[in-house]
Design a protein around this motif. Sequence first.
Motif, PDB file in Angstrom:
ATOM      1  N   THR A  59       0.701  -1.132  -0.041  1.00 31.46           N
ATOM      2  CA  THR A  59      -0.037  -0.098  -0.110  1.00 31.46           C
ATOM      3  C   THR A  59       0.799   1.348   0.021  1.00 31.46           C
ATOM      4  O   THR A  59       0.512   2.235   0.482  1.00 31.46           O
ATOM      5  N   HIS A  60       1.967   1.268  -0.725  1.00 30.63           N
ATOM      6  CA  HIS A  60       2.668   2.406  -0.942  1.00 30.63           C
ATOM      7  C   HIS A  60       1.764   3.396  -1.800  1.00 30.63           C
ATOM      8  O   HIS A  60       1.203   2.749  -2.676  1.00 30.63           O
ATOM      9  N   PHE A  61       1.767   4.701  -1.316  1.00 32.75           N
ATOM     10  CA  PHE A  61       0.852   5.520  -2.113  1.00 32.75           C
ATOM     11  C   PHE A  61       1.123   5.268  -3.754  1.00 32.75           C
ATOM     12  O   PHE A  61      -0.158   5.566  -4.348  1.00 32.75           O
ATOM     13  N   ASP A  62       1.988   5.379  -4.233  1.00 35.34           N
ATOM     14  CA  ASP A  62       2.128   5.248  -5.546  1.00 35.34           C
ATOM     15  C   ASP A  62       1.693   3.973  -6.092  1.00 35.34           C
ATOM     16  O   ASP A  62       1.502   3.696  -7.450  1.00 35.34           O
ATOM     17  N   HIS A  63       1.341   3.067  -5.552  1.00 32.41           N
ATOM     18  CA  HIS A  63       0.730   1.594  -5.837  1.00 32.41           C
ATOM     19  C   HIS A  63      -0.671   1.660  -5.667  1.00 32.41           C
ATOM     20  O   HIS A  63      -1.437   0.701  -6.074  1.00 32.41           O
ATOM     21  N   ILE A  64      -1.645   2.718  -4.833  1.00 32.43           N
ATOM     22  CA  ILE A  64      -2.940   2.474  -4.697  1.00 32.43           C
ATOM     23  C   ILE A  64      -3.602   3.821  -4.844  1.00 32.43           C
ATOM     24  O   ILE A  64      -4.809   3.655  -4.460  1.00 32.43           O
ATOM     25  N   ALA A  68      -9.634   3.716  -5.557  1.00 33.61           N
ATOM     26  CA  ALA A  68     -10.749   3.764  -5.338  1.00 33.61           C
ATOM     27  C   ALA A  68     -11.590   4.255  -6.584  1.00 33.61           C
ATOM     28  O   ALA A  68     -12.719   3.577  -6.818  1.00 33.61           O
ATOM     29  N   PRO A  69     -11.248   4.826  -7.397  1.00 36.53           N
ATOM     30  CA  PRO A  69     -11.919   5.352  -8.668  1.00 36.53           C
ATOM     31  C   PRO A  69     -11.941   3.801  -9.649  1.00 36.53           C
ATOM     32  O   PRO A  69     -13.258   3.778 -10.225  1.00 36.53           O
ATOM     33  N   VAL A  70     -10.959   3.277  -9.697  1.00 36.28           N
ATOM     34  CA  VAL A  70     -11.206   1.890 -10.629  1.00 36.28           C
ATOM     35  C   VAL A  70     -12.139   0.965  -9.764  1.00 36.28           C
ATOM     36  O   VAL A  70     -12.877   0.309 -10.659  1.00 36.28           O
ATOM     37  N   ALA A  71     -12.118   0.747  -8.353  1.00 38.42           N
ATOM     38  CA  ALA A  71     -12.881  -0.046  -8.009  1.00 38.42           C
ATOM     39  C   ALA A  71     -14.312   0.351  -8.045  1.00 38.42           C
ATOM     40  O   ALA A  71     -15.320  -0.443  -8.273  1.00 38.42           O
ATOM     41  N   ALA A  89      -7.191   2.564   3.793  1.00 34.36           N
ATOM     42  CA  ALA A  89      -8.184   3.135   4.486  1.00 34.36           C
ATOM     43  C   ALA A  89      -8.096   4.818   4.542  1.00 34.36           C
ATOM     44  O   ALA A  89      -9.149   5.709   5.030  1.00 34.36           O
ATOM     45  N   ASP A  90      -6.665   5.363   4.760  1.00 40.59           N
ATOM     46  CA  ASP A  90      -6.516   6.565   4.891  1.00 40.59           C
ATOM     47  C   ASP A  90      -5.243   7.033   3.994  1.00 40.59           C
ATOM     48  O   ASP A  90      -4.189   7.393   4.737  1.00 40.59           O
ATOM     49  N   PHE A 103      -5.459  11.626  -3.053  1.00 44.63           N
ATOM     50  CA  PHE A 103      -5.842  10.426  -3.417  1.00 44.63           C
ATOM     51  C   PHE A 103      -6.935   9.923  -2.669  1.00 44.63           C
ATOM     52  O   PHE A 103      -7.099  10.236  -1.468  1.00 44.63           O
ATOM     53  N   GLU A 104      -7.822   9.371  -3.024  1.00 46.53           N
ATOM     54  CA  GLU A 104      -9.143   9.013  -2.503  1.00 46.53           C
ATOM     55  C   GLU A 104      -8.850   7.493  -1.799  1.00 46.53           C
ATOM     56  O   GLU A 104      -8.548   6.607  -2.102  1.00 46.53           O
TER      57      GLU A 104
END
Length: 149
Positions: A59-64, A68-71, A89-90, A103-104
């Motif tokens: 869950t490093h930010f560049d991987h996630i 949210a938008p894709v899901a 989640a945060d 990022f969401e």
Amino acid sequence: MALDVQMLTVGQIAENTFLFRREGGDKLLVVDPGDEADRILAAIEGTGAEVEAILLTHTHFDHIGAVAPVAKATGAPVYVPEIEKPVLADIMAYVPWEGFGPFESYDADETLVGGETLALAGLELDVIFTPGHSPGHVTYSVRGEEAIF
């Protein structure tokens, strides 16, 4: 059996997002949608396949960043390493530098610890616990193929 694998390099850090499926399959898996959700969604649409799951290695930010938008656009469940679920989640609380995002955040649908076998998109994937790069990092090995994500 052969795999159809597409790699997209996305975001400011040039993270690799993967789309893969059985060759000719109508179900698709997405690994680490890091950023540029519109670009990822366009690539998904171009395959003509339906996303069965979104798999996160860590869950490093560049991987996630685009989870949210894709899901939400695909309705696909999101799989995350269990001890890293709070990061997804945060997200913004874990972005170490200014200038990235926003990022969401997203509440994962499924958690993984390693040792599981997932039956998704007509494939069997072994989940391997591979900590080091991040505390909960997992790797997805496609049974019967020389493919590890």
